[in-house]
Design a protein around this motif. Structure first.
Motif, mmCIF file in Angstrom:
data_model
loop_
_atom_site.group_PDB
_atom_site.id
_atom_site.type_symbol
_atom_site.label_atom_id
_atom_site.label_comp_id
_atom_site.label_asym_id
_atom_site.label_seq_id
_atom_site.Cartn_x
_atom_site.Cartn_y
_atom_site.Cartn_z
ATOM 1 N N LEU A 18 -34.266 79.715 40.500
ATOM 2 C CA LEU A 18 -33.603 80.390 39.545
ATOM 3 C C LEU A 18 -32.476 81.372 40.205
ATOM 4 C CD1 LEU A 18 -36.596 81.826 37.519
ATOM 5 C CD2 LEU A 18 -35.173 79.931 36.829
ATOM 6 N N CYS A 19 -31.293 81.218 39.638
ATOM 7 C CA CYS A 19 -30.088 82.127 40.351
ATOM 8 C C CYS A 19 -30.635 83.470 40.811
ATOM 9 C CB CYS A 19 -28.833 81.988 39.799
ATOM 10 S SG CYS A 19 -27.582 83.051 40.084
ATOM 11 N N GLU A 20 -30.302 83.805 42.068
ATOM 12 C CA GLU A 20 -31.010 85.126 42.367
ATOM 13 C C GLU A 20 -30.096 86.328 41.461
ATOM 14 O OE1 GLU A 20 -31.837 84.527 47.044
ATOM 15 O OE2 GLU A 20 -29.677 84.892 46.439
ATOM 16 N N SER A 21 -29.056 85.956 41.254
ATOM 17 C CA SER A 21 -28.501 86.911 40.387
ATOM 18 C C SER A 21 -28.398 86.947 38.902
ATOM 19 C CB SER A 21 -26.781 86.710 40.820
ATOM 20 O OG SER A 21 -25.803 87.538 40.096
ATOM 21 N N CYS A 22 -27.998 85.864 38.145
ATOM 22 C CA CYS A 22 -28.109 86.027 36.904
ATOM 23 C C CYS A 22 -29.453 85.288 36.277
ATOM 24 C CB CYS A 22 -26.867 85.254 36.255
ATOM 25 S SG CYS A 22 -27.213 83.295 36.625
ATOM 26 N N GLY A 23 -30.074 84.610 36.877
ATOM 27 C CA GLY A 23 -31.495 83.925 36.536
ATOM 28 C C GLY A 23 -31.208 82.520 35.938
ATOM 29 N N ARG A 24 -30.311 81.837 35.921
ATOM 30 C CA ARG A 24 -29.910 80.588 35.435
ATOM 31 C C ARG A 24 -30.767 79.842 36.421
ATOM 32 N NH1 ARG A 24 -24.472 81.836 34.781
ATOM 33 N NH2 ARG A 24 -23.504 81.643 32.783
ATOM 34 N N SER A 25 -31.339 78.747 35.601
ATOM 35 C CA SER A 25 -32.078 77.702 36.190
ATOM 36 C C SER A 25 -31.110 76.638 36.838
ATOM 37 C CB SER A 25 -32.801 76.832 35.105
ATOM 38 O OG SER A 25 -33.868 77.558 34.320
ATOM 39 N N LEU A 26 -31.578 76.370 38.432
ATOM 40 C CA LEU A 26 -30.591 75.696 39.034
ATOM 41 C C LEU A 26 -31.008 74.291 39.199
ATOM 42 C CD1 LEU A 26 -30.019 78.182 41.955
ATOM 43 C CD2 LEU A 26 -28.456 77.703 39.827
ATOM 44 N N THR A 27 -32.531 74.014 38.928
ATOM 45 C CA THR A 27 -32.802 72.545 39.194
ATOM 46 C C THR A 27 -32.698 71.998 37.802
ATOM 47 O OG1 THR A 27 -35.154 73.086 39.163
ATOM 48 C CG2 THR A 27 -34.142 73.046 41.161
ATOM 49 N N GLU A 28 -32.866 70.527 37.921
ATOM 50 C CA GLU A 28 -32.885 69.786 36.512
ATOM 51 C C GLU A 28 -33.960 70.158 35.917
ATOM 52 O OE1 GLU A 28 -31.675 65.326 35.122
ATOM 53 O OE2 GLU A 28 -30.846 65.992 37.252
#
Lengths: 552, 182
Positions: A18-28
């Protein structure tokens, strides 16, 4: 692996979920799942990311929880196998050395015993491979903790208030809807009342409580490491002493491992309940089993030798203290403790005889032979004497006409004596045993008639020193603090965002105890009229259950 | 940027190496201690012989360090121990040969009564000093388990050899030769 750049522009370390900043999922995988995996806040476990040099490979190996669990299982299995056959220290052999113990295992347990001994199960805690396993567990604890603690700590320390909507709507507790304009301010008031730390940023709010509970597992691992360190110190000379000392009443003995002190046993006492105590203590038990021990006690004198004293020298010993050692009331000095552990009653100490004329049964007087330190000549009244010619404390028969003794202990004393009286000035020789007298040079006029015995008791004492106890205690305490920290406290968080169109999105997360989290949220909702939320985990489960039932 | 990254990587490898090294060293040290734990109190050939002071049957004190420069044939024994009794006469004869060549025999009895030890010494007509270790402290210092045990101390005060069990007269002669000062 490359660094991962999020849509929001933040560059994350490789392996981040999870992006350290915004929390978006980074892996598929993460993007496709309905809920985010919040373990370690979606940070990259540090060692997963590099795998280059040997050092890194070894590090990765120990960083794995699977490996850690594997080591624990291996230790458990080994310890279990170690209980199948008796451990070396409980094996009874006549002469104790490596060969006899090895022979014991193969003689008594056959091929299995031989293999058991060969693999070192007979002395498990000292087998090299068992020590290596425990050492590997320690390495695994340290590395696995470091690899997880550091990123988690960083991530929780640098938390952003505003998270991407995809982070919010993949939280287990999630709600969306319209609310009044002052909802953030009202929520803040209520959350503060509930002892949350509240941070505001633009149109967002982050409320957090009990973050320290997340450190519980790591604190608990520190405790374990300290504990293992203490156990390791036991093998370092000087830290741990556990010795046995058998001492007889009246004896002064060097204390094993403590050359600067000596111990004298004045007396040993075994008291039992008579069954007729005023308060009726143990009277039933005494009736049933005959006797109940009340007290085991050795009265001792502790001596300190002069500083420059050599082994063997007994001059100028200074009395340090007199002390009655009783069970659980050890004599303590200089970090050592002497415990009452065992006893043997009634070893022979002295025998009393009367020099008697066989015919007239007239006694010329009595003499007492100290079996520990006999004298050479005993003088009686009327000029009669008894001279000790030979003393055999544990008479075991004759060899070439000479009496033999099996041990130095007076178990079966034999005396060769010459009795001289005014009537028999040349002297008569007699060999005296318990209940038996041999007159080797023909019939005697006089005999030594047995009158009585004195006995003495033997105390079995244990000398113990354990400098590792404070360390073990500290390790145990820290371990328990860590357990309590992780078990009884929860890390609860709420994110609330107010969008430009007045819409509110809210999400909640806790590491455990979701029920209490919902209760907190209900209270805030009631006060600030937040939009309704749902427990997405429960919904997924319900869905699955329903599908399952339909499939049937 | 690249420089920074490189430094970070270097630091990481150093950090990990140090932690791993420390841990492995701790395990190694534990293994070493475990392996030597049992014989840590046992004397080895080449060790300095622990000094002691015991009193003989005549009331004279004998201190091991007083015999520096001579070889000391230290025999631990008991009157009840048959092999001890068997080797005593041979020791006595060899003492007669070697005493003028700088070899001293000290027979250390383990905590028996003076009567027994005196009778024994009289019976075998022993000419070397017989001392009694009343508190077993010399026995503890030398970690003597079976009797007889003989410890050969060379003129430098170091342990030359440890013999457990009975010795023949030939053995005794050879051992005295070993510790004879040059």
């Amino acid at each position: 692996m490359d660094k991962m750049q999020c849509q929001c522009g933040h560059v994350n370390p490789p392996g981040t979920i999870l992006c350290e900043s915004c929390g978006r999922s980074l892996t598929e995988k993460e993007q496709n799942s309905k809920l985010v995996d919040m373990r370690y806040e979606g940070t990259a476990r540090r060692s997963q990311t590099y795998n280059k040099s040997i050092i890194d490979k070894v590090w990765n190996f120990f960083s794995s929880v699977k490996v850690g669990v594997g080591i624990i299982v291996a230790i458990l299995v080994a310890a279990a196998i170690g209980t199948i056959l008796p451990q070396e220290e409980y094996v009874q052999v006549a002469v104790r050395n490596e060969d006899t113990i090895k022979a014991y295992y193969s003689d008594v347990y056959g091929e299995i015993g031989r293999i058991y001994h060969f693999l070192g199960f007979h002395d498990l805690y000292s087998s090299f491979w068992f020590i290596i396993l425990v050492g590997m567990l320690a390495i695994s604890l340290i590395i696995a903790s470091l690899d997880r603690f550091v990123p988690l700590y960083r991530s929780l320390k640098n938390q952003r208030v505003l998270r991407h909507e995809s982070f919010m709507n993949k939280q287990r507790i999630y709600g969306k809807g319209y609310a009044q304009e002052d909802v953030l301010a009202k929520s803040e008031t209520k959350l503060k009342e509930l002892k949350y730390n509240v941070t505001r940023d633009k149109n967002g709010l982050l409320a957090e409580k009990g973050r320290f509970s997340r450190w519980g597992p790591y604190v608990n691992h520190i405790g374990l490491i300290i504990f293992l360190f203490g156990v390791m110190l036991r093998m370092v000379p000087g830290f741990y002493v556990d010795e046995t000392l058998w001492i007889r009443e009246g004896e002064t003995r060097a204390i094993p491992e403590v050359p600067e002190y000596a111990l004298e046993s004045k007396s040993f006492e075994l008291e039992t309940y008579s069954g007729e105590e005023k308060d009726g203590a143990f009277s039933e038990a005494v009736d049933r089993v005959g006797s109940v021990a009340k007290n085991y006690q050795t009265d001792v004198i502790l001596y300190k030798k002069p500083e420059d004293s050599l082994p063997g020298a007994t001059e100028d010993m200074e009395i340090v203290e007199e002390y009655p050692i009783r069970v659980n009331q050890p004599l303590k000095f200089d970090g050592y403790a002497v415990y009452q552990m065992d006893f043997k009653l009634d070893e022979l100490k002295a025998m009393t005889f009367a020099l008697t004329n066989k015919e007239t049964e007239e006694s010329l007087g009595e003499l007492t032979i100290d079996l520990i330190n006999p004298e050479k000549l005993y003088e009686l009244e009327n000029g009669a004497t008894v001279e000790l010619k030979g003393y055999y404390p544990d008479f075991s028969g004759f060899e070439n006409g000479e009496p033999q003794t099996a041990t130095p202990l007076p178990n079966n004393p034999g005396f060769l004596v010459e009795m001289t009286t005014p009537e028999t000035p040349k002297g008569e020789t007699s060999f005296i045993l318990i209940q038996n007298t041999i007159e080797p040079f023909g019939e005697n006029q006089f005999k030594l008639e047995f009158q009585g015995v004195e006995t003495r008791d033997v105390s079995g004492l244990t000398i113990r020193k354990d400098n590792t106890l404070p360390i073990l205690g500290l390790g145990g305490l820290i371990f328990m603090i860590g357990v309590a920290q992780g078990m009884y406290f929860n890390h609860r968080r709420f994110w609330i965002q107010q969008k430009a169109n007045g819409e509110i999105i809210l999400a909640g997360h806790t590491n455990k105890n979701w029920f209490a989290l919902k209760k907190d949220l209900d209270q805030v909702s009631a006060y600030a009229s937040l939009p309704a939320y749902s427990d997405q985990q429960e919904e997924i489960e319900k869905q699955l259950k329903k599908e399952g039932e339909e499939a049937l | 940027m690249n420089e920074k990254k490189k430094n970070k990587k270097k630091n990481r490898v150093i950090m990990r190496s140090v932690i791993l090294f420390l841990m492995i060293a701790a395990i190694g040290y534990t293994l070493y201690n475990n392996a030597t734990a049992e014989d840590v109190s046992v004397l080895k050939v080449g060790d300095e012989a622990p000094d002691f002071k015991l009193v003989d049957l005549e009331g004279e004190s004998h201190q091991l360090s007083d015999y520096k420069g001579q070889g000391v044939f230290l025999n631990f024994w008991g009157t009840w121990c048959k092999p001890c009794a068997k080797e005593m006469p041979a020791m006595d004869r060899q003492f007669d040969v070697f005493k003028d060549q700088g070899v001293q025999v000290l027979a250390v009895n383990i905590a028996q009564s003076e009567f027994e030890v005196q009778s024994f010494a009289d019976q075998y007509d022993l000419s070397f000093p017989v001392v009694i270790d009343k508190t077993k402290s010399v026995m503890t210092a030398y970690n003597i388990i079976p009797l007889p045990t003989t410890v050969l101390v060379n003129p430098e005060g170091e342990i030359e050899r440890i013999i457990t069990g009975e010795m023949t007269e030939q053995d005794i002669e050879g051992f005295m030769e070993e510790i004879k000062p040059e």
